[in-house]
Enzyme design. Structure first.
Site, PDB file in Angstrom:
ATOM      1  N   ASP A   1       0.895  -1.146   0.000  1.00  0.00           N
ATOM      2  CA  ASP A   1       0.000   0.000   0.000  1.00  0.00           C
ATOM      3  C   ASP A   1       0.948   1.213   0.000  1.00  0.00           C
ATOM      4  O   ASP A   1       2.140   1.079   0.315  1.00  0.00           O
ATOM      5  CB  ASP A   1      -0.846  -0.048   1.277  1.00  0.00           C
ATOM      6  CG  ASP A   1      -1.657   1.207   1.475  1.00  0.00           C
ATOM      7  OD1 ASP A   1      -2.238   1.709   0.497  1.00  0.00           O
ATOM      8  OD2 ASP A   1      -1.706   1.696   2.627  1.00  0.00           O
ATOM      9  N   LEU A   2       0.449   2.381  -0.359  1.00  0.00           N
ATOM     10  CA  LEU A   2       1.332   3.560  -0.400  1.00  0.00           C
ATOM     11  C   LEU A   2       1.144   4.465   0.828  1.00  0.00           C
ATOM     12  O   LEU A   2       2.072   4.648   1.628  1.00  0.00           O
ATOM     13  CB  LEU A   2       1.047   4.353  -1.688  1.00  0.00           C
ATOM     14  CG  LEU A   2       1.778   5.689  -1.818  1.00  0.00           C
ATOM     15  CD1 LEU A   2       3.284   5.487  -1.970  1.00  0.00           C
ATOM     16  CD2 LEU A   2       1.232   6.472  -3.029  1.00  0.00           C
ATOM     17  N   ASP A   3      -0.072   5.021   0.934  1.00  0.00           N
ATOM     18  CA  ASP A   3      -0.328   6.022   1.974  1.00  0.00           C
ATOM     19  C   ASP A   3      -0.253   5.412   3.367  1.00  0.00           C
ATOM     20  O   ASP A   3      -1.052   4.541   3.713  1.00  0.00           O
ATOM     21  CB  ASP A   3      -1.722   6.640   1.767  1.00  0.00           C
ATOM     22  CG  ASP A   3      -1.840   7.338   0.409  1.00  0.00           C
ATOM     23  OD1 ASP A   3      -0.886   8.028   0.027  1.00  0.00           O
ATOM     24  OD2 ASP A   3      -2.890   7.188  -0.248  1.00  0.00           O
TER      25      ASP A   3
ATOM     26  N   THR B   1       1.709   9.952   3.938  1.00  0.00           N
ATOM     27  CA  THR B   1       0.578  10.649   3.313  1.00  0.00           C
ATOM     28  C   THR B   1      -0.754  10.320   3.976  1.00  0.00           C
ATOM     29  O   THR B   1      -1.737  11.040   3.753  1.00  0.00           O
ATOM     30  CB  THR B   1       0.508  10.314   1.804  1.00  0.00           C
ATOM     31  OG1 THR B   1       0.925   8.968   1.648  1.00  0.00           O
ATOM     32  CG2 THR B   1       1.389  11.235   0.987  1.00  0.00           C
TER      33      THR B   1
ATOM     34  N   LYS C   1      -9.117   5.283   6.441  1.00  0.00           N
ATOM     35  CA  LYS C   1      -7.849   4.801   5.871  1.00  0.00           C
ATOM     36  C   LYS C   1      -8.100   3.701   4.846  1.00  0.00           C
ATOM     37  O   LYS C   1      -8.819   2.744   5.120  1.00  0.00           O
ATOM     38  CB  LYS C   1      -6.938   4.263   6.981  1.00  0.00           C
ATOM     39  CG  LYS C   1      -6.238   5.351   7.755  1.00  0.00           C
ATOM     40  CD  LYS C   1      -5.171   4.742   8.649  1.00  0.00           C
ATOM     41  CE  LYS C   1      -4.507   5.791   9.501  1.00  0.00           C
ATOM     42  NZ  LYS C   1      -3.615   5.189  10.492  1.00  0.00           N
TER      43      LYS C   1
ATOM     44  N   SER D   1      -2.492   0.762  -4.295  1.00  0.00           N
ATOM     45  CA  SER D   1      -3.000   1.939  -3.584  1.00  0.00           C
ATOM     46  C   SER D   1      -4.313   2.380  -4.201  1.00  0.00           C
ATOM     47  O   SER D   1      -4.448   2.406  -5.425  1.00  0.00           O
ATOM     48  CB  SER D   1      -1.987   3.087  -3.695  1.00  0.00           C
ATOM     49  OG  SER D   1      -2.585   4.293  -3.259  1.00  0.00           O
ATOM     50  N   ALA D   2      -5.256   2.752  -3.326  1.00  0.00           N
ATOM     51  CA  ALA D   2      -6.566   3.229  -3.799  1.00  0.00           C
ATOM     52  C   ALA D   2      -6.483   4.672  -4.287  1.00  0.00           C
ATOM     53  O   ALA D   2      -7.452   5.213  -4.808  1.00  0.00           O
ATOM     54  CB  ALA D   2      -7.574   3.128  -2.660  1.00  0.00           C
TER      55      ALA D   2
ATOM     56  N   LYS E   1     -11.114  -1.409  -1.196  1.00  0.00           N
ATOM     57  CA  LYS E   1     -10.774  -2.212  -0.012  1.00  0.00           C
ATOM     58  C   LYS E   1     -11.940  -2.069   0.970  1.00  0.00           C
ATOM     59  O   LYS E   1     -12.472  -0.972   1.083  1.00  0.00           O
ATOM     60  CB  LYS E   1      -9.473  -1.698   0.614  1.00  0.00           C
ATOM     61  CG  LYS E   1      -8.266  -1.769  -0.322  1.00  0.00           C
ATOM     62  CD  LYS E   1      -7.070  -0.980   0.214  1.00  0.00           C
ATOM     63  CE  LYS E   1      -5.958  -0.906  -0.825  1.00  0.00           C
ATOM     64  NZ  LYS E   1      -4.794  -0.106  -0.389  1.00  0.00           N
TER      65      LYS E   1
ATOM     66  N   GLU F   1       0.083  -3.209   4.636  1.00  0.00           N
ATOM     67  CA  GLU F   1      -0.980  -2.213   4.788  1.00  0.00           C
ATOM     68  C   GLU F   1      -0.970  -1.550   6.159  1.00  0.00           C
ATOM     69  O   GLU F   1      -0.562  -2.167   7.140  1.00  0.00           O
ATOM     70  CB  GLU F   1      -2.329  -2.935   4.688  1.00  0.00           C
ATOM     71  CG  GLU F   1      -2.950  -2.972   3.331  1.00  0.00           C
ATOM     72  CD  GLU F   1      -3.541  -1.634   2.894  1.00  0.00           C
ATOM     73  OE1 GLU F   1      -3.609  -0.705   3.736  1.00  0.00           O
ATOM     74  OE2 GLU F   1      -3.911  -1.510   1.726  1.00  0.00           O
ATOM     75  N   ASP F   2      -1.449  -0.304   6.219  1.00  0.00           N
ATOM     76  CA  ASP F   2      -1.612   0.358   7.518  1.00  0.00           C
ATOM     77  C   ASP F   2      -3.094   0.467   7.906  1.00  0.00           C
ATOM     78  O   ASP F   2      -3.402   0.951   8.983  1.00  0.00           O
ATOM     79  CB  ASP F   2      -1.005   1.778   7.490  1.00  0.00           C
ATOM     80  CG  ASP F   2      -1.761   2.699   6.566  1.00  0.00           C
ATOM     81  OD1 ASP F   2      -2.149   2.248   5.465  1.00  0.00           O
ATOM     82  OD2 ASP F   2      -1.995   3.860   6.942  1.00  0.00           O
TER      83      ASP F   2
HETATM   84  C1  BG6 Z   1      -5.913   5.589   0.055  1.00  0.00           C
HETATM   85  C2  BG6 Z   1      -5.920   6.373   1.342  1.00  0.00           C
HETATM   86  O1  BG6 Z   1      -4.620   5.140  -0.212  1.00  0.00           O
HETATM   87  O2  BG6 Z   1      -6.344   6.412  -1.035  1.00  0.00           O
HETATM   88  C3  BG6 Z   1      -7.273   7.010   1.581  1.00  0.00           C
HETATM   89  O3  BG6 Z   1      -5.610   5.488   2.405  1.00  0.00           O
HETATM   90  C4  BG6 Z   1      -7.676   7.844   0.362  1.00  0.00           C
HETATM   91  O4  BG6 Z   1      -7.200   7.810   2.737  1.00  0.00           O
HETATM   92  C5  BG6 Z   1      -7.655   6.950  -0.881  1.00  0.00           C
HETATM   93  O5  BG6 Z   1      -8.995   8.374   0.544  1.00  0.00           O
HETATM   94  C6  BG6 Z   1      -8.017   7.720  -2.160  1.00  0.00           C
HETATM   95  O6  BG6 Z   1      -7.046   8.688  -2.401  1.00  0.00           O
HETATM   96  P1  BG6 Z   1      -7.174   9.860  -3.466  1.00  0.00           P
HETATM   97  O7  BG6 Z   1      -5.792  10.439  -3.512  1.00  0.00           O
HETATM   98  O8  BG6 Z   1      -7.564   9.218  -4.769  1.00  0.00           O
HETATM   99  O9  BG6 Z   1      -8.210  10.798  -2.973  1.00  0.00           O
HETATM  100 MG    MG Z   2      -2.694   3.170   3.637  1.00  0.00          MG
END
Ligand code: BG6
Ligand code: MG
Length: 228
Positions: free
Chosen positions: A14-16, A22, A50, A121-122, A152, A176-177
């Site tokens: 996962d990224l964030d 982030t 998250k 990552s989403a 997710k 993942e976090d």
């Molecule tokens: C996920 C984050 O990686 O991406 C969420 O954990 C975030 O908090 C989601 O809402 C969507 O991100 P973005 O940048 O497309 O708004």
């Molecule tokens: Mg995350």
């Protein structure tokens, strides 16, 4: 000895909140947006956001405040875009120094072992964050969040990553976090590693409190034990 161990063939990140902080920026951007709407959100509530997509997160915030029915789809799209404007301002300053501790040596060790690296990552901002961190080239496969139908905890994003890497899900490790992310990894049939609070991430196969604790030999041993 090492050759007898069942080694994972891919590690999907996962990224964030895993590679860089982030997750904090997403929280700050949602907090600012919620304030614009006259809603207060705290870190405990943020656990539910998250890993969750942009529009779904907005729906959860509105629901939390009993305002779910108050806005049209167009209005919600404007609020979601406003949150993204807040977020984009925050990520503008990201540099390679914002990689979380231990991530770089961990990824280098993964590469040295011939294990593939994927991103699940989403976030639709993922590519620009990877560019700012200067780590795009480390990945053998990056899932396009825009092409994922179910967020997710649905396993779709992790299964898509495995497919991109041509690796069977049960040969993958997911990191993942978020609780939603750990559930997605588990439902994909992968070995799950949580980064954060053990009490929050208790559904993970293994939890580290910080990315600094990520050690490839340790992960390989735990993966082996999980497989056998
Ligand atoms: C996920 C984050 O990686 O991406 C969420 O954990 C975030 O908090 C989601 O809402 C969507 O991100 P973005 O940048 O497309 O708004
Ligand atoms: Mg995350």
């Amino acid at each position: 000895m090492n050759s007898l161990r069942v080694q994972p063939e891919a590690v999907i990140f996962d990224l964030d909140g895993v590679m860089t902080d982030t997750a904090e920026y997403h929280f700050l951007a949602w907090k600012a947006l919620a304030e614009d709407l006259g809603i207060a959100i705290n870190r405990a509530f943020n656990q539910r956001l998250k890993g969750i997509g942009r529009m779904e997160s907005l729906e959860l915030i509105l629901e939390h405040a009993g305002m779910a029915e108050q806005f049209s789809t167009e209005e919600k799209e404007k609020w979601a875009a406003k949150k993204n404007d807040h977020y984009k301002k925050l990520i503008r300053l990201i540099t390679p120094r914002d990689l979380l501790p231990g991530i770089e040596p961990f990824m280098k060790a993964i590469k040295q072992h011939g294990i593939k690296i994927g991103l699940a990552s989403a976030s639709r901002n993922a590519l620009s964050v990877l560019e700012s961190l200067q780590i795009t080239a480390w990945f053998d496969g990056i899932v396009d969040a825009g092409k994922i139908a179910r967020g997710k905890p649905d396993p779709e994003i992790f299964l898509t990553a495995a497919q991109l890497l041509s690796v069977r899900p049960d040969r993958c490790v997911g990191i993942e976090d978020a609780v939603s992310g750990i559930r997605a990894i588990n439902r994909a049939g992968m070995f799950s590693i949580g980064v954060g609070d053990t009490r929050v991430l208790h559904e993970a196969d293994y939890v580290v409190t910080s990315t600094a604790e990520l050690d490839l030999q340790d992960v390989i041993s735990r993966f082996h034990a999980w497989k056998t």
